[in-house]
Design a protein around this motif. Structure first.
Motif, short mmCIF file in Angstrom:
data_model
loop_
_atom_site.label_atom_id
_atom_site.label_comp_id
_atom_site.label_asym_id
_atom_site.label_seq_id
_atom_site.Cartn_x
_atom_site.Cartn_y
_atom_site.Cartn_z
N THR A 129 0.88 -1.19 -0.01
CA THR A 129 0.07 0.11 0.12
C THR A 129 0.68 1.24 0.18
O THR A 129 0.75 2.19 0.79
CB THR A 129 -0.92 0.15 1.29
OG1 THR A 129 -0.17 -0.10 2.29
CG2 THR A 129 -1.86 -1.10 1.13
N ASP A 167 -7.55 -2.68 -9.76
CA ASP A 167 -8.55 -2.30 -8.55
C ASP A 167 -9.86 -2.07 -9.48
O ASP A 167 -10.33 -1.04 -9.35
CB ASP A 167 -8.00 -1.20 -7.69
CG ASP A 167 -9.22 -0.94 -6.70
OD1 ASP A 167 -9.86 -1.74 -6.15
OD2 ASP A 167 -9.36 0.34 -6.28
N ALA A 191 -9.88 -1.13 -3.57
CA ALA A 191 -8.57 -1.39 -3.09
C ALA A 191 -7.41 -0.05 -3.15
O ALA A 191 -6.34 -0.27 -2.61
CB ALA A 191 -7.87 -2.64 -3.83
N SER A 192 -8.05 0.89 -3.64
CA SER A 192 -7.17 1.96 -3.89
C SER A 192 -7.85 3.06 -3.77
O SER A 192 -9.08 3.46 -3.78
CB SER A 192 -6.39 1.93 -5.28
OG SER A 192 -7.59 2.11 -6.16
N ASP A 196 -3.29 2.78 4.28
CA ASP A 196 -3.83 1.26 4.50
C ASP A 196 -4.37 0.53 3.31
O ASP A 196 -4.87 -0.49 3.10
CB ASP A 196 -4.80 0.90 5.68
CG ASP A 196 -6.00 1.93 5.70
OD1 ASP A 196 -6.37 2.53 4.59
OD2 ASP A 196 -6.85 1.73 6.78
N LYS A 197 -4.26 1.43 2.06
CA LYS A 197 -4.74 1.00 0.71
C LYS A 197 -3.68 1.63 -0.06
O LYS A 197 -2.95 2.86 0.25
CB LYS A 197 -6.20 1.39 0.38
CG LYS A 197 -6.75 2.45 0.37
CD LYS A 197 -8.12 2.64 -0.12
CE LYS A 197 -9.14 1.85 0.92
NZ LYS A 197 -10.46 2.11 0.25
#
Lengths: 600, 600
Positions: free
Chosen positions: B498, B539, B544-545, B569-570
């Motif tokens: 990440t 993604d 996820a992003s 955290d992503k």
């Protein structure tokens, strides 16, 4: 005798080269005639060879003192800035293949740029494509004093990159003085065009603007092959005619890679027209002779061939093989069943008649004479009907797009003059035995097989096709291969070329699965949103491109029948959803043979 | 004397190696002890060196007979499939830099794969990063009979790629028999870890599963440097102490690249702590000593330094230079003003005291002894206050994001243990003199300077950082550089790392503009939609992003203060819109000097 002629020819070349250097020294000393910068000398030579686009990336050593400026300012040559150097080398390769009788040019910078391009250059070497790699390097003084510059290996070995390049190029020159610059430029370009292989030239930034005499440019670079020894050539012709007579009407022509690479398409067409012999092609010779020609019978690749093709070729009493390149993937994994006793092989620099070798007897000059002799002999003989291999689009109950369906179906979509580019593996195996329309060009990197090559290559091919007023450029590439070089789609958008790009989405490296690890994770790849790529890569407002996903036969069919799609007036990407474990027939058979062989 | 020790050491190594081969032959003949496959032997050695991730791409020659399978099946090593080989090599390099005391490993296939990776390997050579390049090649029989295989150059030169690799690796081995496989694997790995340079190993597919004795694995590979000659070492120590005494309190330590690369961070920290000498770093030595250490004074790079730093370093009576690598970009374009008469240089394999050279006296073993001697001498001396250089975020009327603003501002965003990666050029020049938090790691390819390196490298760095439980990985990369290697963002998404990726969007090659062709078209690039990249590259559902565009100081500020963003955290991408012609101060000054020098 043949080799003596070649040796003498080489000596003549050397002396010419020496004389030219001395002439430059004299002219510079006496200020005799017009002067031109080294950079413009090189560019003028490239113009003379028909180069209108140069690929590459800027870097400080190739910009300083203006080499990039000279290119940008040249009104007849266009600078195509690529996303990275490997893609640039692939583009130069694709450009050279479609342009024909010209060269592809790629410009990179010292170390970091040139090494990134080296795999593309190696591919051009392997596949015999004339590419010039120009590398901008430190100044002549720095090359001598070797300070700890950026882009170096840090240990003073400034020649390391050139040594690496020597492994994958036919000729190279590291220019260090303007005095021999014209002669050296001419020498490497001459090697490039006569042998159809890449060459490498380093240009220190302080030489770029140095002046050299322009008058040597009045003598164009010769592309003519070395002459055949007349006595040996006459003997070879007699031997061939003798075998042809013995074989009666049962002669088959097999064209291969070097028919295209060594520029004998016209000579071969004349031979076919005048003899009416059936002609077949190896995969690397595909489209060397029109696949719509009355005499054309299909693709021969050993046991991977269609059985009718295989039978006809292997049962012929005599095979006239032209420009053969018998690599594994080009021969159905070495499964030719053609005995040398039935074969005549014509090559660019030698001839084989059964077991007898005739070095120095090249096909470019031999072919017209052979055609003359055979034409006379054939006159009045009845024309054979050559069965024309035509794959049929199968009727399948399942609506999913299978390989068995896809390739014959897209075969019906192709038009005259289209340039069809197939990535190594699934796509090339799918297209090998789909006959293409007249004047179509087929490109695939069958011997070297570097995946990702097509994406860079299509850029160069499309630019050359635009210049040659050819038809559409149509690419078939797997998802795995596309991911290696995907960003070059961006340069296509930027340069306004409009290829149709079929992306086979089968969740990974299909050809690798066939070879090993069918269910292994290492053959999986990331799931991309392929239909977002063209907008992400530069068609920001979505007007310059169009993307589609097709999941079944009906929607594929609809798209292929859509006249707007078929017109290809903007760049288009078609994601074709296919089964992860499905493959073209030829690939399945080929990988089985390959596995068997490698375990022996 | 020193070279005699080295020569003897080399002879000892050779004899060990020979003995090991003979032992293998004996053990195989007598079936003495457990056997293990060649592939597992290699993997076990890598495990012993702390390798937990291997980068690369599959290809038929590296999959056959299972090398890829052995990797996938190893429970302690993870296979990271990359998008292309250059990116994979960059990832292995980034992994090795962050993992420390381990090696980066990249696996590619014969020809097409390995040549695509070669520029990444050359970068590791130049920058002294321990990387093992494993190449899957044809079978031992094919290497001898040399058939016309795919991936070859078509002319039977199967050794051409290895010859190219030799130019950019420290050691190499082409395995041809299982008998010497363990010894050869050990030899190249030993070279790799002791000299911190890349090595190259070809593995024919029929050797992968061959059995060799396992018991040699019980002896771990030695990482110890060759011993210093005690007599010479004692003399050197006396000479250094003499100079230190002459200089009074006025000694400055200057740390550089090899402090990190040759693993003497701890020794140097001990030296600094016990002597309390002020310590400065060259750009390539940035974070070798914590930039929050009381004794740390800033980055020294000749005339490009902050004037206070420059003054302090250049006026010191004695400079203790540790692991120097005086390349152009690392020395402010060769503008050091430190006379050799005031300098002691410690290197991995030699020492310089003023003009006197002491080959074979390496710093790893010398430093603890030097610290011991200096500690005693310093005891009781008062601690100097080292002025701590701290850039200030400027107050500018204009709300646009300038370089003068950006770099100090992001400096405030960094936290302890962050891994900060700067692309060569604008980003690295922007970050050089921004002090980083304690335990932060700074990565940049300052000597080799291959643009695009960071994108691949960040993948490896992030995987290593995750293993080492370090902080966030934060990348600064220009739009031009990102375009070379952009697809590796996809592998980041796939592997779940990440990083925060700041993309400086200034419409092209900013550093190149500074050097030449400010307004030239060849420095322009395609306009991408950077905020679409993460979704396009995998993604697909956007969970996820996260991607952002910041166009002014206020929005940048808001983002940097957002705790959710800062948590990282992503994977996050921040497009920073900047002026096309703005640059960091150091880059503007540096390019001016560079231009001046090259015209001399």
């Amino acid at each position: 005798m043949g080799s003596t002629v070649n040796e003498l020819q080489a000596e003549v070349d050397r002396l010419h080269h020496k004389l030219q250097s001395i002439a430059v020294q004299h002219e510079l000393a006496t200020q005799d005639g017009d002067l031109i910068t080294v950079s413009d000398y090189l560019l003028t030579r490239l113009e003379q060879l028909g180069v209108t686009s140069i690929f590459g990336l800027p870097g400080d050593f190739n910009m300083r003192d203006g080499n990039q400026d000279y290119i940008e300012d040249n009104p007849r040559i266009k600078w195509v800035g690529n996303c990275n150097e490997l893609n640039a080398a692939y583009a130069a390769d694709g450009y050279a293949r479609v342009k024909e009788n010209s060269v592809g040019v790629v410009v990179t910078t010292f170390g970091v740029g040139e090494l990134s391009a080296i795999n593309g250059i190696a591919g051009a070497f392997s596949e015999m494509v004339p590419v010039l790699h120009i590398v901008g390097v430190p100044s002549t003084l720095q090359l001598k004093t070797r300070p700890l510059l950026h882009h170096t290996l840090g240990d003073g070995r400034f020649d390391a990159y050139t040594k690496a390049a020597q492994q994958v190029t036919l000729a190279n020159t590291s220019l260090m003085t303007k005095v021999n610059a014209p002669a050296e430029i001419d020498r490497v370009l001459h090697e490039c065009i006569t042998h159809s292989r890449p060459v490498y030239l380093t240009l220190p930034f302080d030489l770029v603007g140095e002046k050299v005499p322009a008058k040597h440019l009045k003598v164009p670079l010769l592309r003519a092959p070395p002459p055949n020894d007349p006595e040996v050539e006459a003997y070879v012709l007699d031997e061939i005619i003798k075998l042809v007579k013995e074989a009666g009407q049962d002669v088959v022509i097999l064209v291969d890679a070097c028919t295209i690479r060594h520029g004998v398409r016209d000579e071969v067409l004349d031979l076919v027209n005048k003899t009416q012999y059936p002609v077949y092609a190896a995969p690397m010779g595909k489209t060397a002779v029109s696949e719509q020609h009355d005499c054309y019978g299909g693709i021969y690749m050993g046991t991977l061939s269609d059985p009718r093709v295989k039978d006809r070729v292997e049962k012929a009493k005599l095979i006239l093989s032209i420009g053969a390149l018998k690599s594994d993937f080009n021969t159905g994994m070495f499964t030719y069943r053609i005995p040398p006793s039935h074969t005549i092989e014509l090559h660019s620099d030698h001839t084989l008649v059964r077991y007898a070798q005739f070095p120095g007897i090249g096909m470019k000059l031999l072919l017209p004479k052979l055609t003359g002799r055979l034409e006379e002999y054939r006159r009045g003989a009845s024309r054979l009907i050559v069965p024309h291999y035509k794959p049929v689009v199968p009727q399948e109950a399942d609506n999913r797009i299978s390989h068995a369906y896809l390739w014959p179906r897209v075969g019906e979509f192709f038009k005259e003059k289209d340039v069809i580019v197939a990535e190594t593996g699934t796509s090339s195996y799918g297209l090998f035995d789909i006959p293409l329309p007249d004047k179509a060009i087929f490109l695939s990197q069958i011997l070297y097989g570097s995946i990702g090559w097509t994406v860079g290559s299509v850029l160069g091919a499309a630019i050359a096709a635009r210049e040659r007023l050819l038809g559409r450029v149509i690419l078939f590439v797997g998802d795995g291969s596309l991911q290696l070089t995907a960003q070059e789609l961006s340069t296509m958008i930027r340069t306004g070329v409009t290829p149709i790009i079929f992306v086979i989405n089968n969740e990974g490296y299909n050809v690798e699965r066939r070879l090993h690890g069918m269910y292994r994770k290492y053959n999986d790849i990331a799931t991309w949103c392929y239909t977002s790529l063209l907008t992400a890569f530069g068609d920001v407002d979505g007007t310059a491109s169009k993307s589609y996903t097709v999941r079944d036969k009906a929607s594929l069919d609809r798209l292929l029948l859509d006249p707007e799609f078929a017109r290809a007036d903007k760049i288009q990407l078609v994601e074709v959803i296919m089964d992860k474990y499905d493959s073209p027939r030829t690939l399945e058979a080929g990988s089985a043979i390959s596995m068997l062989k490698s375990s022996q």
